[in-house]
Design an enzyme around this catalytic site. Structure first.
Site, PDB file in Angstrom:
ATOM      1  N   LYS A   1       0.856  -1.198   0.000  1.00  7.57           N
ATOM      2  CA  LYS A   1       0.000   0.000   0.000  1.00  7.57           C
ATOM      3  C   LYS A   1       0.887   1.242   0.000  1.00  7.57           C
ATOM      4  CE  LYS A   1      -3.897   1.891   2.732  1.00  7.57           C
ATOM      5  NZ  LYS A   1      -4.854   1.603   3.810  1.00  7.57           N
TER       6      LYS A   1
ATOM      7  N   SER B   1      -9.854   1.542   2.834  1.00 10.19           N
ATOM      8  CA  SER B   1      -8.972   2.336   2.011  1.00 10.19           C
ATOM      9  C   SER B   1      -7.918   1.532   1.262  1.00 10.19           C
ATOM     10  CB  SER B   1      -8.274   3.387   2.876  1.00 10.19           C
ATOM     11  OG  SER B   1      -7.436   2.752   3.833  1.00 10.19           O
TER      12      SER B   1
ATOM     13  N   SER C   1     -10.196  -0.981   6.845  1.00  7.97           N
ATOM     14  CA  SER C   1      -9.575  -0.802   5.528  1.00  7.97           C
ATOM     15  C   SER C   1      -8.892  -2.011   4.922  1.00  7.97           C
ATOM     16  CB  SER C   1      -8.583   0.359   5.577  1.00  7.97           C
ATOM     17  OG  SER C   1      -9.294   1.559   5.471  1.00  7.97           O
TER      18      SER C   1
HETATM   19  N1  GLN Z   1     -13.365   3.735   6.138  1.00  6.65           N
HETATM   20  C1  GLN Z   1     -12.818   4.150   7.394  1.00  6.65           C
HETATM   21  C2  GLN Z   1     -12.478   5.608   7.341  1.00  6.65           C
HETATM   22  O1  GLN Z   1     -12.742   6.219   6.344  1.00  6.65           O
HETATM   23  C3  GLN Z   1     -11.643   3.298   7.765  1.00  6.65           C
HETATM   24  C4  GLN Z   1     -10.358   3.709   7.157  1.00  6.65           C
HETATM   25  C5  GLN Z   1      -9.224   2.831   7.518  1.00  6.65           C
HETATM   26  O2  GLN Z   1      -9.385   1.770   8.125  1.00  6.65           O
HETATM   27  N2  GLN Z   1      -8.036   3.276   7.168  1.00  6.65           N
HETATM   28  O3  GLN Z   1     -11.961   6.160   8.268  1.00  6.65           O
END
Ligand code: GLN
Length: 486
Positions: free
Chosen positions: A78, A153, A177
């Site tokens: 990532k 994400s 994410s």
């Molecule tokens: N979707 C969640 C957010 O927008 C989780 C993001 C994540 O786990 N990095 O914060």
């Protein structure tokens, strides 16, 4: 076909000299580069690095000096994971020119184990999102249906495995994410216990929640990767000296007598009936394997999303304060007359809208007069959520739920509706609050052919149990063997 191999099969093939690491690398890089126009899985593809690393692995293979099971197998990271000498943007404009001078611990461990890097995968900017649409480099598309999101994400990392341009990948999970994109893309993904994997050198989002973990085609593969990346690290004081068990050796014991908690709060209005049906069918499969389903309650679940969107922005706004364009990153366009103006311009031009929204929220909930009302209260509720799980694990061994209320949605469907987007994580955020590990495994497809994920949760540091429970399911089902035709 080389791309259809699992990590374990690719590893065995290298050891048995059926093919060279450089052949795997060429196959993966060809796919990664060709697919990127449609899928936008990678912010940066790294053919030059992959060729160099694969050649070194070829030489070790030739001499019979392979470094371990991951040696020579192509994988992706990532783009919030620092890689020395390789652009690492965090999917933000503000870091569009940032080439880290050092490797994150997780990257270092994988390179030392022979990782052949295919590229840096797309993500929501600073991991802030659930669809990979909030990337400054455009959305990642779902390999099963290009009109849909890959989840986020870590959408690029999940899609790389689903599109078979990497045998495995690394993502991060702060509120869902890893688990959400794994479910949307039909691959296996593991969110580890907070502190199980070092966060050193990974761009911080919400420091009390951030975790790093693997995606792969099978749970068995996840065990191999976790073995390499888990453990205490001097550079991250939140990694305790809890022994790292042999994750692969325990995979094959049966599930006779396993108690599975089924929390009623996760089967509520808003859950797509088709998803519910598929997830419940998976639980029936577990009963056939000797497990027992136990109805449980996690009463504080309903507050999880609300308090996450207080705690996370508070920590995020503090973490993002360092991006000022002075030491590294974007230099603002246009004239600047003083340093304060430089800060304003850098941050105005460098951050995207969703990140700005969160910085504002974070500063608000931390400001004098509001701290007690919001942040402190949220932290108290967080303790209650943690206690919910602790109580449940007195009765059951693991907990099973859907990963998300629905399947992959259309690109653009929720991107202008933050609340709708935030609710996608209603089932993943509670485990993040409790710091416990969670596994997402594919458990079926809906009538449109879109994958559905099963979430399995276990007590802190019980990744070995989670992996066993996931692997046994995959020994008896075929959902994880299905891939989109690309
Ligand atoms: N979707 C969640 C957010 O927008 C989780 C993001 C994540 O786990 N990095 O914060």
């Amino acid at each position: 076909m080389l791309e259809n191999l699992t990590l374990k099969e690719a590893s065995a093939g290298i050891r048995e000299k059926k093919f060279k690491p450089s052949e795997l690398a060429a196959a993966m890089m060809d796919r990664a580069e060709k697919q990127n126009a449609d899928l936008n899985v990678y912010i940066t593809t790294t053919r030059t690095e992959a060729e160099k690393l694969a050649k070194e692995a070829d030489a070790r293979q030739e001499k019979g000096e392979l470094l371990g099971l991951l040696d020579g197998v192509p994988g992706a990271l990532k783009d919030i994971i620092n890689t020395q000498g390789v652009l690492t943007t965090s999917a933000s404009k503000i870091l569009s020119n940032f080439v880290p001078p050092y490797n994150a611990t997780v990257a270092e461990k994988l390179f030392n184990a022979g990782l052949v890097l295919t590229g840096k995968t797309n993500t929501d900017e600073f991991a802030c999102g659930g669809s990979t649409e909030y990337s400054a480099y455009g959305p990642t598309r779902n390999p099963w249906d290009f009109s849909r999101v890959a989840g986020g994400s870590s959408g690029g990392s999940a899609a790389a495995v689903a599109a078979q341009s990497a045998y495995y990948s690394i993502g991060t999970d702060t509120g869902g994410s890893i688990r959400l994109p794994a479910a949307f893309c039909g691959v296996s993904g593991l969110k580890v216990t907070y502190g199980r994997v070092s966060r050193s050198g990974v761009t911080a989002m919400a420091s009390s929640l951030d975790t790093i973990g693997p995606f792969a085609k099978t749970v068995e593969d996840l065990a191999m990767i976790l073995q390499t990346i888990a453990g205490s690290d001097m550079k991250d004081s939140t990694t305790p000296r809890v022994a790292v068990p042999d994750y692969s050796s325990g995979l094959n014991s049966d599930l006779q007598g396993l108690k599975i908690g089924v929390p009623k709060e996760y089967f509520v209005e808003g859950l797509d009936p088709e998803v519910e049906k598929i997830v419940r069918a998976a639980m029936v499969d577990y009963e056939k394997l000797g497990a027992k389903l136990v109805p449980i309650s996690l009463p504080y679940t309903k507050y999880a999303v609300a308090i996450y969107y207080i705690i996370m922005p508070a920590e995020l706004s503090a973490n993002l304060a360092r991006y000022d364009g002075i030491r590294f990153g974007l230099k603002p366009e246009g004239e600047v007359t003083d340093i304060v103006e430089q800060y304003y311009k850098t941050r105005d031009q460098g951050f995207g809208q969703e990140v700005k929204r969160r910085i504002l929220t974070g500063n608000y909930v931390l400001s004098a007069g509001y701290f007690d009302a919001y942040y402190r209260k949220a932290m108290k509720v967080r303790t209650l959520i943690k206690a919910d799980f602790e109580n449940a694990f007195k009765e059951v061994d693991v907990i099973m739920t859907p990963v998300s209320p629905g399947v992959a949605f259309k690109v653009g469907e929720k991107s202008n509706d933050p609340l709708a987007m935030y609710l996608e994580d209603a089932f993943t955020i509670p485990a993040s609050m409790a710091g416990i590990p969670g596994l997402s495994v594919p458990c079926g497809f809906n009538s449109n052919g879109l994958p559905v994920g099963l979430q399995i949760l276990a007590p802190q540091f019980a990744e070995d149990l989670l992996l066993k429970v996931g692997h046994q399911y995959q020994m008896h089902t075929d959902w994880h063997k299905k891939f989109p035709a690309l």
